[in-house]
Design an enzyme around this catalytic site. Structure first.
Site, PDB file in Angstrom:
ATOM      1  N   ASP A  59     -12.213 -10.082  -1.737  1.00  0.00           N
ATOM      2  CA  ASP A  59     -13.530 -10.304  -1.100  1.00  0.00           C
ATOM      3  C   ASP A  59     -14.478  -9.225  -1.581  1.00  0.00           C
ATOM      4  OD1 ASP A  59     -12.615  -7.961   0.266  1.00  0.00           O
ATOM      5  OD2 ASP A  59     -12.022  -8.805   2.072  1.00  0.00           O
ATOM      6  N   GLU A  87      -6.161 -10.430  -2.394  1.00  0.00           N
ATOM      7  CA  GLU A  87      -7.007 -10.303  -1.123  1.00  0.00           C
ATOM      8  C   GLU A  87      -8.462 -10.135  -1.623  1.00  0.00           C
ATOM      9  OE1 GLU A  87      -5.517  -7.324   1.536  1.00  0.00           O
ATOM     10  OE2 GLU A  87      -3.478  -7.664   1.216  1.00  0.00           O
ATOM     11  N   GLU A 131       0.631  -1.245   0.099  1.00  0.00           N
ATOM     12  CA  GLU A 131       0.044  -0.185   0.054  1.00  0.00           C
ATOM     13  C   GLU A 131       0.752   1.124   0.037  1.00  0.00           C
ATOM     14  OE1 GLU A 131      -2.579  -0.698   3.313  1.00  0.00           O
ATOM     15  OE2 GLU A 131      -3.605  -2.651   2.293  1.00  0.00           O
ATOM     16  N   ASN A 158       2.180  -4.450  -3.372  1.00  0.00           N
ATOM     17  CA  ASN A 158       0.647  -4.722  -3.468  1.00  0.00           C
ATOM     18  C   ASN A 158       0.114  -3.717  -2.966  1.00  0.00           C
ATOM     19  OD1 ASN A 158      -1.348  -7.157  -2.982  1.00  0.00           O
ATOM     20  ND2 ASN A 158      -1.021  -6.668  -0.489  1.00  0.00           N
ATOM     21  N   HIS A 179     -10.198  -5.745  -2.816  1.00  0.00           N
ATOM     22  CA  HIS A 179     -11.243  -5.686  -1.679  1.00  0.00           C
ATOM     23  C   HIS A 179     -12.481  -4.966  -2.479  1.00  0.00           C
ATOM     24  CE1 HIS A 179      -9.210  -7.156   1.495  1.00  0.00           C
ATOM     25  NE2 HIS A 179      -8.019  -6.472   1.060  1.00  0.00           N
TER      26      HIS A 179
HETATM   27  O1  9MR Z   1      -7.208  -9.256   7.718  1.00  0.00           O
HETATM   28  C1  9MR Z   1      -6.584  -8.245   8.405  1.00  0.00           C
HETATM   29  C2  9MR Z   1      -7.128  -7.996   9.625  1.00  0.00           C
HETATM   30  O2  9MR Z   1      -7.381  -9.013  10.440  1.00  0.00           O
HETATM   31  C3  9MR Z   1      -6.496  -6.940  10.181  1.00  0.00           C
HETATM   32  O3  9MR Z   1      -7.277  -6.554  11.543  1.00  0.00           O
HETATM   33  C4  9MR Z   1      -6.422  -5.624   9.412  1.00  0.00           C
HETATM   34  C5  9MR Z   1      -5.873  -4.484   9.919  1.00  0.00           C
HETATM   35  O4  9MR Z   1      -5.480  -3.448   9.025  1.00  0.00           O
HETATM   36  O5  9MR Z   1      -5.610  -6.096   8.370  1.00  0.00           O
HETATM   37  C6  9MR Z   1      -6.235  -6.988   7.653  1.00  0.00           C
HETATM   38  O6  9MR Z   1      -5.659  -7.409   6.334  1.00  0.00           O
HETATM   39  C7  9MR Z   1      -5.244  -6.316   5.469  1.00  0.00           C
HETATM   40  C8  9MR Z   1      -4.105  -6.545   4.585  1.00  0.00           C
HETATM   41  O7  9MR Z   1      -3.020  -7.077   5.595  1.00  0.00           O
HETATM   42  C9  9MR Z   1      -3.787  -5.411   3.799  1.00  0.00           C
HETATM   43  N1  9MR Z   1      -4.893  -5.253   3.008  1.00  0.00           N
HETATM   44  C10 9MR Z   1      -6.072  -4.692   3.785  1.00  0.00           C
HETATM   45  C11 9MR Z   1      -6.538  -5.876   4.493  1.00  0.00           C
HETATM   46  C12 9MR Z   1      -7.758  -5.654   5.258  1.00  0.00           C
HETATM   47  O8  9MR Z   1      -7.738  -4.709   6.136  1.00  0.00           O
END
Ligand code: 9MR
Length: 447
Positions: free
Chosen positions: A264, A262, A157, A198, A234
């Protein structure tokens, strides 16, 4: 006999029998997503939580997917909560599970602005100290898993929505060069791992994905090791970018791999059958875009069950974003992925009520079980669920249902107050039972 006497043709009789026999058999024999992916040259992955990799969650994670991404376990705050004090337990567990199930691991993630330990975030560091911290972090983590990680999300990011660089600890201290440095250190620590940048909201052609494109182009031109881009994906129901495939293709044409890292697709809750059908179409469209481009090598969902998704806690009122419901029943979305991968499995009919069985906690002699009856496009005013235990399990107590057991045969009917299951709704009941030796999950029938 009556049919034959009334002149029903043999052909239609045989056709009718075949339909009855093959519909459930095809469903039972649905080819796992990982095998469908292999046939198309795609790795199919999921994010996982290490502590959940047992029971049904573990069975599905192992059987359906050929790649695992630790959802949180490899982030800096997880692996080095106090400076110099490391915790690799969950990351090690996920890597071991993946190896036992012949799965790849996507390492996630080395350089990010989020989920860093407090000691790092709250520290005040000179550029030289930041450089040392980052180089050591990458060397330690990538080195620990050398040879075991197929691909690393090295940088996560890095961009704002308008395509400018996100002002982070790393950017503010080291400038844009932190990206090239991180990639170079990762390559040195594990030359075999594919190295990715990513980001999210880079699925379609837009200002942010163009910034990512220009970054990758410049890294390639400078000879910095970069092997792929991760499009997180996402997404929101009904909003798959129309330029997704074109965008994947332009990255591939730069000479890098692309992964959907990722995926969803969230919706407003409660979900109804029309939304679940739209979600199927959306999952199918994303998967098809990856299938259409040879260099799109991996399609990973960010949690495979609605019980293990970040969405509901982050977007209040939204959820149902993954391919399996919270009780591990495949949703239409699952079949959207399968169909785009060439699968011919039979999705459950739309407009149905189904029952699913789960084991909650289990101890040496007993366990707690639960059954959920869910309806979509249909409803019930009373219900009865039956199953046959395969290993001598014995129900001792039930709640929210009346259960009887005779030998191995169990029958549970609704209580006076929970016979109604509305369209889009569900009802659950629970029970305690004893077991010994093994505790296989039975097939349940809703009657
Ligand atoms: O799935 C992850 C969640 O359990 C955490 O609380 C969250 C915190 O930011 O991060 C989530 O995963 C993220 C990923 O590492 C990077 N892209 C966004 C994802 C969703 O927030």
């Amino acid at each position: 006999m009556r049919s034959l006497r009334t002149g029903l043709s043999l052909t239609s009789l045989v056709a009718g029998l075949a339909l009855l026999l093959t519909a459930p058999a095809a469903h039972a024999a649905d080819t796992p997503l990982r095998d469908l992916g292999t046939a198309k040259g795609k790795v199919v992955g999921t994010a996982v939580t290490g502590s959940k990799l047992t029971g049904t969650y573990g069975d599905l994670a192992g059987a359906q997917f050929s790649s695992l991404t630790p959802g949180n376990a490899m982030k800096w705050e997880s692996v080095e909560p106090a400076q110099g004090s490391f915790n690799w337990a969950e990351a090690d567990q996920i890597v071991a599970f993946a190896q036992a199930h012949n799965q790849q691991v996507r390492g996630h993630t080395l350089v990010w602005h989020s989920q860093n330990p407090n000691w790092l975030t709250n520290g005040s560091w000179t550029p030289a100290q930041l450089t040392t911290l980052l180089q050591n972090h990458i060397g330690t983590e990538v080195g620990r898993y050398k040879g075991k990680i197929a691909a690393w999300d090295v940088v996560n990011e890095p961009f704002n929505e308008d395509g400018t660089y996100r002002p982070t600890l790393w950017y503010n201290g080291l400038g844009t060069d932190y990206i090239a440095k991180a990639l170079t250190w990762a390559r040195a620590a594990d030359p075999a791992a594919k190295l990715y940048v990513n980001d999210y909201n880079v699925e379609g052609v837009n200002a942010k994905s163009t910034a990512l494109y220009n970054l990758v182009k410049s890294l390639k031109e400078r000879g910095v090791p970069i092997d792929g881009v991760g499009l997180q994906a996402h997404l929101v129901l009904g909003q798959v970018p129309s330029t997704l495939q074109q965008n994947i293709q332009r990255f591939a044409d730069l000479g890098v791999d692309v992964a959907i890292t990722e995926l969803d697709i969230r919706m407003n809750l409660p979900s109804d059958s029309a939304e679940l059908a739209q979600q199927k179409a959306d999952y199918k469209a994303v998967t098809a875009a990856c299938v259409a481009v040879a260099r799109c090598v991996n399609l990973t969902v960010w949690g495979f069950t609605d019980s293990d998704s970040w969405v509901e806690s982050t977007f209040p009122g939204q959820g149902a974003a993954t391919p399996y419901d919270a009780n591990y029943a495949p949703k239409p979305a699952y079949y959207g992925i399968a169909e785009a991968l060439g699968g011919t499995g039979t999705p459950p009919p739309t407009g149905a009520c189904t029952a699913s069985y789960g084991v909650g906690s289990q101890w040496n002699t007993g366990f707690t079980g639960n059954v959920t009856i869910s309806c979509s496009g249909a409803s019930l005013s009373s219900w009865k669920v039956t199953w046959t235990y395969g290993a001598g399990q014995q129900i001792t107590q039930a709640w929210n249902a009346t259960c009887t057991q005779s030998g191995a045969a169990v029958s549970c009917a609704n209580a006076s107050y929970n016979g109604t299951v509305p369209d889009g709704g569900s009802v659950s009941f629970g029970f305690n039972a004893s077991w010994s030796g093994s505790n296989p999950v039975p097939t349940v029938t809703l009657g």
